[in-house]
Every structure is written in C-alpha cells, then in structure tokens.
Motif scaffolding. Sequence first.
Motif, short mmCIF file in Angstrom:
data_model
loop_
_atom_site.label_atom_id
_atom_site.label_comp_id
_atom_site.label_asym_id
_atom_site.label_seq_id
_atom_site.Cartn_x
_atom_site.Cartn_y
_atom_site.Cartn_z
N PRO A 1 9.27 0.22 -6.07
CA PRO A 1 9.46 -0.27 -4.71
C PRO A 1 8.37 0.26 -3.78
N GLY A 2 8.01 -0.56 -2.81
CA GLY A 2 7.01 -0.14 -1.81
C GLY A 2 5.62 -0.64 -2.15
N TYR A 3 4.77 -0.64 -1.12
CA TYR A 3 3.36 -1.00 -1.26
C TYR A 3 2.55 0.27 -1.10
N TRP A 4 1.26 0.18 -1.23
CA TRP A 4 0.44 1.40 -1.19
C TRP A 4 0.61 2.18 0.11
N TRP A 5 0.86 1.47 1.20
CA TRP A 5 0.93 2.16 2.50
C TRP A 5 2.36 2.22 3.04
N ASN A 6 3.33 1.93 2.21
CA ASN A 6 4.72 2.25 2.55
C ASN A 6 5.46 2.59 1.27
N SER A 7 4.88 3.46 0.47
CA SER A 7 5.40 3.82 -0.85
C SER A 7 6.83 4.32 -0.75
N GLY A 8 7.66 3.80 -1.68
CA GLY A 8 9.05 4.25 -1.76
C GLY A 8 9.99 3.45 -0.89
N ALA A 9 9.51 2.55 -0.07
CA ALA A 9 10.40 1.76 0.81
C ALA A 9 10.38 0.32 0.33
#
Length: 663
Positions: free
Chosen positions: A651-659
Amino acid sequence: MLLRKLAMKNFGAYRDTQTLDLHTRPGKPIVLIGGLNGCGKTTLLDALQLVLYGPRARCSARGNRPYETYLRECINHQANPEEGASLTLEFSITVDGKERVYSLSRSWSVSGKSLRDHVTVFVDGKWDQVVSTGWADHVEDLLPLEIGSLFFFDGEKIESLADPERASAVIKSAVHSLLGISTVKQLRTDLQVLQRRKRLSEEDQAAVEQIRQLEARHQNAHAEAEAAHDHVGALRVELDKRLDELKTAEEAFAHDGGALFERREALQQRRKDAAKHLAVTHESLISLAAGVLPLQLLSEQLGVVRKQAAIEQQATEATQILHTLVSRDQEILDRFGALLSPTDLKAFRDYLDTDRQQRELAGTAERILGLSLDGYTQLAGLEQVLVSEKQRARELLDLASQQAAEVDALDRQLQAVPSQERIAARQAAQAKALKAVHHAEAALANAVEAHEVAKRRRAAAHAEVEAAYEQQAAKKFEAAENQRIHDHCERQRVLLERFGDALLKRHINRLEVAVLESFTRLMRKSGLVRDLRIDTDRFQLTLTDENGDAVDPGRLSAGERQLLAVSLVWGLARVAGNWLPTVIDTPLGRLDSRHREHLVDRYFPHAGDQVLLLSTDEEIDERLFHRLRPSLAHTYTLVHDDTTFTTTVEPGYWWNSGAEHVA
C-alpha cells in the motif's frame, strides 16, 4: 462497469496472492499503482485482459505463442505448476437500473503434459453455471473485446491510434459497439431474416399440411393429458375420502377397546408373570417366618435372658479361677512375705482374702440357664440376626404389596378388554376401510402413471410440431399474412436504415466535438489544430489547422500523437457516458513536462468514474503526485525482490508510503 478488486495468485512475477482494492468514489476516481521498470506493471494490465477474455486477450508478452504455452509461462517460476495460478476480478455493472456484482475467477494448472483452464463466475454472491460455461460469449455483452482493448491500453503504444488507418478501424468499431450503431444494424439484419422466414413457396405446401396434422395430433395428446390430469385429481379426492373413513373406523375401534383387545394376550402373560412373582415373594415370607423371626415377639423376655446369661457366665468364670487364685496367693506370700513388714504383710493378706471371698460369692449365683460356651455366643448374636431378619421381612412385605397392586391393575385391564364378539364388527369395518384405501392408492398410482404417459406423448407431439416449425423457419400458413409481414419488415428496414444513418451522423458529430475539445485541453500548443472531422463512410480522422489546411499526423511529435490518441479514447468515453473504467500503463512516457501537467490536471481526474494508472517514479514524480493527490482513491507500489525475482503489492506510493487510502 466499475472494478472492485483484483487478486493475482502465482501470476508472472506475483508470488502467492497479491490483492488490490480498486474501489473509487465521487471526486476520487484514480487508483495510482507505482512500479519501477520490470516490476510487473504491464503484467498487471495483462492480468485484467486475461481474466476477462482468456485465449482472445491481447496480452503484451504473448506474441504468437499458443494459449496453453503462454499460460504455462505465466505461472510463477517458484510456484508448483500443479498448484498453478489464478486471477480473480470483482466488478459491478448496472443492468436495467440495478447494480449486479460479478466475481470472475480464471485458474489454470499443469497436470503432466496437459494444462487445464477453468472459469468460475459468481453473480451477486451466487455461482452461475450458465454464465461460467458461456463466459466467452457473456463477456461480449458486458464489455466487447474491441472496446476493452481500447480502454485498457499502454500509454506509449496507444500512439498508433494517431495513424489515420488505425484510428479509422478503432473509431468504426467503437461507434458501432459502444454507441449503439451495431444494435440498429442487427435489427435490420433480424428483420431481413424474418422476411426470409415468412416466404412460402409452393414446395412448402406439403410441409404446411404436415404441420397441421402434427398440430392436430398435438391437440389430441394435450386433451388426453388434461383428461388424465383431471382423473388423477378425482382419484386424489377419492383417496382422501377413503383415508377419512379409515381414520373413523380406527377411532371407533380404539373407542371400543380395540387396542386393549389386541393387547389381551400380552396382558394375560404379564398377569401370569406378576402372580408368579407374588407367589415367590409369599414363599420367601413363609420361609422367613419359619426361622428365628418369631422371637422378635419376645424381645423383652430375650433382654432378661441375656442379662441372666451374663450373670451365669461371670459366676462360671469366677468359680474356674478361684482355685487358681488360692495357689497363686500362697505362692506370692511364701516368696515375697519376708520382704514386707508385719503391718504391710497383714494388709496384703487381708486384700487377697477379700478378693477371693468376692469371687467365691459371685460363683454362688443361681444357674438357671446352664448354657454352654457356644450357647452364650449364639445368644449374644441373636439380636443382630433378628435385626437383619426384620429388615428382610419388611422388604419382602413392600415387594409383595407392589406385586399385588400390579396384579390388581392387570386384572382391571383384563376385565376392560372387550369380548371377541363385541370387537369383531369394529375389526371388520377397519379391515374394509383399509382395503378401500389400498384400492384407491392403487387406482391413483395407475392414474398417475397414465398421466405421465400422456404427458410424454404430448411432449413428443409438441417436439414434432416444433421441429417441423424449425425446419420450415416458423413460416405462417397464410400467404396473405406472410406477405403483410414481409412488406412491414421492408418498411421497417428502410426506416431503420435512415435512423441508423441519422444516429451515426449524430454520434459522429458529438464524437468530433468531444475529441477536439479533449485534444485542445491536453495540448500545449493551442493553435496547432483548429478543427477535427470524421468521415461517416470510411471513419477517416482529419485534422485541420487555423488556416483550414489538413494537418498530417506525421507532422506531430510522438508526444502530440500520444495526446491525440488519448483524446480519441477520452472523447469516445465521454460520448458513451463514461461507464467503462480506464486503465493506462506508462501514461506519461513520451510527454514533456507541460503535457504531463495537462494530463495530470485535465485528463486523469476527468477521464471517467474509474481510472487506473500504472506509472514509474519518473512519470508521476513527487511534484505530479501532489497535483494528482486530491483525486486519488488508492495508491499502491509494486516492490520487486531481485533475489527471488518476485513482486509484491504494497500500500502507498513512493511519497505516501504505507497509506493505501489517500485522504
């Protein structure tokens, strides 16, 4: 159509089960999936097409290989081939104003040299065998392959749609399938088929007469089946009457003591056994009375006897030891008397004399009983024996009372048993009613069988009629009626042809406006293309500049051709009502920064109700990600392990990792 969830198990680089939640909501239509080159973005796009279209899917890595070979190669190299791989896609689609949820699973596994491909479809949570078996045809009604391939595309390869010939084929297919032109054409074709069916040649007159005979036979079989059905109903009523009569006879038989009469032999045997048990109990009581039990009546006298016996036993014992004590006392005085003082010796002598005198006195008691030693022992144990015998007698009396009560109860029941003469009439009535029930049941069974035979005969006649109709293409028997239908079909065909032309022009005009508006919104050069036309005969796409001159697509840059192709897809989606999801792999590959911003700001958030973007970190970078963030429903990153050559979905993208869910 809206995609809900995609699950991939041992597919390509995806090891084990990897799941993506694809739900979107108003104002947040985008699912962003990031991955570096080689991490499996294109594999994910292939998974969507493969699960939907199977052997017809236009997967990027298949090439010209056979379908089975491609499926074998799609199984993750670390997975067991016998376990195989699977893809599951959950999506919803609105049919007649009602949302229906599909869960489509395609699985395959290797067994020896063979490979098995299996499709399972659940509709609204229930397995649908018909849809599962005919999924290849059913999916064409939901999302035709040509349309699906148009909305599931590679951002770099879509540039080919800017080619006039390629664009013509796509526009023609999309307009006919997506905008309903094919429906009008199919109606015209159906009317033509109906016209052909209604023509009646002279050679068909014999067939018409045969059909009439078959219909008459079918009518007769139908009448027989209906009569048999009515007969079955009448016999069911008759059986109910006979069952009521049997019930009445059984109730009368029971009221007159029929149940007791049937049980009389058992009652007699029980009475005989109970009397026998009572006699045994009486014998036990008599035997008990012949023993020591009667002495219980002399309990007071026995107490006196026991006291006297104790006195006599003590006297006997005193007499027996008296002579022994005289010798013993003299021996003690002779041995120890010299050691005592005269006073102590006298006191000791007096004590011994007194003791002997007392024992001598006890031994003079009167011996009335004169019992032996065994007699004293038996007299001492007599009390315990009497207690035991008394308890045994009480138990036997209770048992005798119970057995006597049982005998009395059985005697009363036997007295209530009716006589053979009294019950014979009830038995005869019951037997007669039972016989009538059996007869009615047999008659009903025969009638049911006859009804089944009549129904089969009717079904066979109906099948013959239907076969004759099908052989003659369901033609009417009346020539005038056939001609009327033929003429009516011809008028409708002409009307549909005119309607189809008008509908095509209307849709083409709307498509021209939508594609031009989309291209203008996405282009950095605002004056490059002023107008756009689509020919309704060849579906040729023509661009003109501000001077009215045709613009050769070859003059456009690779990025501009990509934007033109995207505009074509976007325009088709807008004209069709944005009811399909859009899946774009490598969405910004050949575009400069300005064009990328235009796509991010103007296209992706408005391309439809659901947009899946498969991007690298250099395409949708941190700056573009924050511009796109308000429209994001979910973000994922495809993480590749270079040691195991497997990919997992995080889950998440490189600039919102974990969300996973983007606020």
